[in-house]
Design a protein around this motif. Structure first.
Motif, PDB file in Angstrom:
ATOM      1  N   ASP A 129       0.866  -1.172   0.000  1.00 57.72           N
ATOM      2  CA  ASP A 129       0.000   0.000   0.000  1.00 57.72           C
ATOM      3  C   ASP A 129       0.903   1.222   0.000  1.00 57.72           C
ATOM      4  O   ASP A 129       1.949   1.234   0.660  1.00 57.72           O
ATOM      5  N   MET A 130       0.514   2.250  -0.736  1.00 56.61           N
ATOM      6  CA  MET A 130       1.408   3.394  -0.879  1.00 56.61           C
ATOM      7  C   MET A 130       0.669   4.629  -1.366  1.00 56.61           C
ATOM      8  O   MET A 130      -0.455   4.541  -1.830  1.00 56.61           O
ATOM      9  N   GLY A 131       1.333   5.748  -1.247  1.00 56.04           N
ATOM     10  CA  GLY A 131       0.922   6.992  -1.861  1.00 56.04           C
ATOM     11  C   GLY A 131       2.084   7.471  -2.715  1.00 56.04           C
ATOM     12  O   GLY A 131       3.221   7.042  -2.524  1.00 56.04           O
ATOM     13  N   VAL A 132       1.802   8.352  -3.663  1.00 51.06           N
ATOM     14  CA  VAL A 132       2.856   8.833  -4.562  1.00 51.06           C
ATOM     15  C   VAL A 132       2.881  10.354  -4.526  1.00 51.06           C
ATOM     16  O   VAL A 132       1.851  11.003  -4.704  1.00 51.06           O
ATOM     17  N   THR A 133       4.078  10.899  -4.281  1.00 54.14           N
ATOM     18  CA  THR A 133       4.280  12.343  -4.337  1.00 54.14           C
ATOM     19  C   THR A 133       5.385  12.647  -5.333  1.00 54.14           C
ATOM     20  O   THR A 133       6.172  11.762  -5.686  1.00 54.14           O
ATOM     21  N   TYR A 134       5.453  13.917  -5.775  1.00 53.19           N
ATOM     22  CA  TYR A 134       6.423  14.304  -6.790  1.00 53.19           C
ATOM     23  C   TYR A 134       7.134  15.588  -6.395  1.00 53.19           C
ATOM     24  O   TYR A 134       6.519  16.532  -5.920  1.00 53.19           O
ATOM     25  N   GLY A 135       8.428  15.614  -6.626  1.00 54.98           N
ATOM     26  CA  GLY A 135       9.218  16.826  -6.488  1.00 54.98           C
ATOM     27  C   GLY A 135       9.474  17.262  -5.061  1.00 54.98           C
ATOM     28  O   GLY A 135       9.031  16.640  -4.101  1.00 54.98           O
ATOM     29  N   SER A 136      10.196  18.366  -4.935  1.00 56.19           N
ATOM     30  CA  SER A 136      10.576  18.878  -3.623  1.00 56.19           C
ATOM     31  C   SER A 136       9.372  19.409  -2.842  1.00 56.19           C
ATOM     32  O   SER A 136       9.402  19.490  -1.622  1.00 56.19           O
ATOM     33  N   SER A 137       8.289  19.723  -3.549  1.00 47.63           N
ATOM     34  CA  SER A 137       7.077  20.199  -2.867  1.00 47.63           C
ATOM     35  C   SER A 137       6.201  19.038  -2.390  1.00 47.63           C
ATOM     36  O   SER A 137       5.186  19.264  -1.735  1.00 47.63           O
ATOM     37  N   ASN A 138       6.598  17.822  -2.745  1.00 44.37           N
ATOM     38  CA  ASN A 138       5.822  16.621  -2.398  1.00 44.37           C
ATOM     39  C   ASN A 138       4.375  16.721  -2.870  1.00 44.37           C
ATOM     40  O   ASN A 138       3.443  16.367  -2.147  1.00 44.37           O
ATOM     41  N   ALA A 139       4.192  17.180  -4.089  1.00 43.84           N
ATOM     42  CA  ALA A 139       2.851  17.269  -4.676  1.00 43.84           C
ATOM     43  C   ALA A 139       2.266  15.866  -4.794  1.00 43.84           C
ATOM     44  O   ALA A 139       2.902  14.956  -5.329  1.00 43.84           O
ATOM     45  N   ILE A 141       0.386  12.854  -6.193  1.00 44.93           N
ATOM     46  CA  ILE A 141      -0.080  12.315  -7.464  1.00 44.93           C
ATOM     47  C   ILE A 141      -1.159  11.276  -7.200  1.00 44.93           C
ATOM     48  O   ILE A 141      -2.122  11.176  -7.915  1.00 44.93           O
ATOM     49  N   LEU A 142      -0.973  10.513  -6.140  1.00 48.79           N
ATOM     50  CA  LEU A 142      -1.921   9.473  -5.744  1.00 48.79           C
ATOM     51  C   LEU A 142      -1.902   9.419  -4.224  1.00 48.79           C
ATOM     52  O   LEU A 142      -0.871   9.113  -3.622  1.00 48.79           O
ATOM     53  N   SER A 143      -3.014   9.736  -3.587  1.00 46.77           N
ATOM     54  CA  SER A 143      -3.029   9.801  -2.123  1.00 46.77           C
ATOM     55  C   SER A 143      -2.937   8.418  -1.496  1.00 46.77           C
ATOM     56  O   SER A 143      -2.306   8.250  -0.457  1.00 46.77           O
ATOM     57  N   SER A 144      -3.555   7.439  -2.102  1.00 50.23           N
ATOM     58  CA  SER A 144      -3.403   6.069  -1.610  1.00 50.23           C
ATOM     59  C   SER A 144      -3.687   5.100  -2.742  1.00 50.23           C
ATOM     60  O   SER A 144      -4.504   5.370  -3.614  1.00 50.23           O
ATOM     61  N   GLY A 145      -3.002   4.020  -2.734  1.00 51.99           N
ATOM     62  CA  GLY A 145      -3.161   2.998  -3.759  1.00 51.99           C
ATOM     63  C   GLY A 145      -2.350   1.790  -3.369  1.00 51.99           C
ATOM     64  O   GLY A 145      -1.795   1.713  -2.268  1.00 51.99           O
ATOM     65  N   SER A 146      -2.288   0.847  -4.248  1.00 49.74           N
ATOM     66  CA  SER A 146      -1.452  -0.321  -4.021  1.00 49.74           C
ATOM     67  C   SER A 146      -0.659  -0.584  -5.282  1.00 49.74           C
ATOM     68  O   SER A 146      -1.055  -0.185  -6.371  1.00 49.74           O
ATOM     69  N   GLY A 147       0.477  -1.214  -5.141  1.00 51.70           N
ATOM     70  CA  GLY A 147       1.321  -1.500  -6.285  1.00 51.70           C
ATOM     71  C   GLY A 147       2.219  -2.665  -5.990  1.00 51.70           C
ATOM     72  O   GLY A 147       2.154  -3.265  -4.917  1.00 51.70           O
ATOM     73  N   ILE A 148       3.042  -3.021  -6.939  1.00 51.45           N
ATOM     74  CA  ILE A 148       3.983  -4.125  -6.746  1.00 51.45           C
ATOM     75  C   ILE A 148       5.408  -3.601  -6.837  1.00 51.45           C
ATOM     76  O   ILE A 148       5.680  -2.646  -7.555  1.00 51.45           O
ATOM     77  N   VAL A 149       6.295  -4.217  -6.086  1.00 48.61           N
ATOM     78  CA  VAL A 149       7.717  -3.912  -6.146  1.00 48.61           C
ATOM     79  C   VAL A 149       8.331  -4.956  -7.069  1.00 48.61           C
ATOM     80  O   VAL A 149       8.185  -6.151  -6.856  1.00 48.61           O
ATOM     81  N   ASP A 150       8.999  -4.489  -8.118  1.00 49.24           N
ATOM     82  CA  ASP A 150       9.506  -5.392  -9.149  1.00 49.24           C
ATOM     83  C   ASP A 150      10.878  -4.920  -9.600  1.00 49.24           C
ATOM     84  O   ASP A 150      11.013  -3.810 -10.088  1.00 49.24           O
ATOM     85  N   THR A 151      11.882  -5.752  -9.425  1.00 53.24           N
ATOM     86  CA  THR A 151      13.216  -5.410  -9.904  1.00 53.24           C
ATOM     87  C   THR A 151      13.523  -6.085 -11.227  1.00 53.24           C
ATOM     88  O   THR A 151      14.626  -5.971 -11.725  1.00 53.24           O
ATOM     89  N   GLY A 152      12.560  -6.773 -11.806  1.00 54.04           N
ATOM     90  CA  GLY A 152      12.799  -7.532 -13.026  1.00 54.04           C
ATOM     91  C   GLY A 152      12.558  -6.767 -14.298  1.00 54.04           C
ATOM     92  O   GLY A 152      12.669  -7.326 -15.380  1.00 54.04           O
ATOM     93  N   SER A 153      12.251  -5.497 -14.225  1.00 55.31           N
ATOM     94  CA  SER A 153      11.964  -4.727 -15.416  1.00 55.31           C
ATOM     95  C   SER A 153      13.244  -4.144 -15.993  1.00 55.31           C
ATOM     96  O   SER A 153      14.009  -3.503 -15.291  1.00 55.31           O
TER      97      SER A 153
END
Length: 170
Positions: A129-139, A141-153
């Protein structure tokens, strides 16, 4: 490996990763035909055991390498630490994989652990579970969501995160 495939036979063998990491009776898919794997000797799958459900005839799930290492008492838990630095040339052996923990000397500060998500479809992988922010202002992008951690890409030189909210981060 979106554009690659391998036809295989499942076999059991002893897998030796190092003198200290030996896995007995490890299921190994032996490829007799493949496409799209030029330059690779093989693939070491580290996905959750649940991802193997019904992938082998007459078998419910197939124990993975971390699962077998933990159940055989070789490592204390099914933790795999992966560290690597961005690179601009290939091949470049600039990474390390540590079974059983995060890997000494591979990080600074404290390691924080998060649980796996209960949100589908990320539950099938190492989902978080995670949220996504962007840049030094921490804007946000997504307040909450889920995703996968993948090092195979191959499309990214850092851990690739795919969000199940139909948002993709390269």
């Amino acid at each position: 490996f979106r554009n690659a495939y391998a036809c295989r036979v499942l076999d059991l063998d002893t897998l030796t990763l190092s003198d200290a990491l030996v896995v007995n009776n490890q299921s190994i898919g032996v490829a007799n035909t493949s496409h799209g794997f030029s330059g690779y000797d093989g693939i070491l799958g580290l996905a959750p055991v649940g991802l193997t459900t019904n992938t082998v005839q007459d078998t419910n799930t197939v124990p993975t390498v971390p699962d077998n290492l933990a159940s055989q008492g070789t490592i204390p838990s099914e933790i795999v630490g992966i560290g690597f630095a961005p690179t601009t040339t290939e091949p470049n052996s600039n990474g390390v994989m540590t079974f059983g923990g995060p890997g000494e000397g591979q990080f600074t500060g404290d390691v924080s652990y998060v649980g796996v998500t209960s949100k589908s479809p990320a539950t099938k992988f190492w989902g978080i579970d995670m949220g996504v922010t962007y840049g030094s202002s921490n804007a946000s992008i997504l307040s909450s969501g889920s995703g996968i951690v993948d090092t195979g890409s191959k499309s990214s030189s850092v851990a690739h995160i795919l969000l199940s909210e139909s948002l993709f981060l390269p």
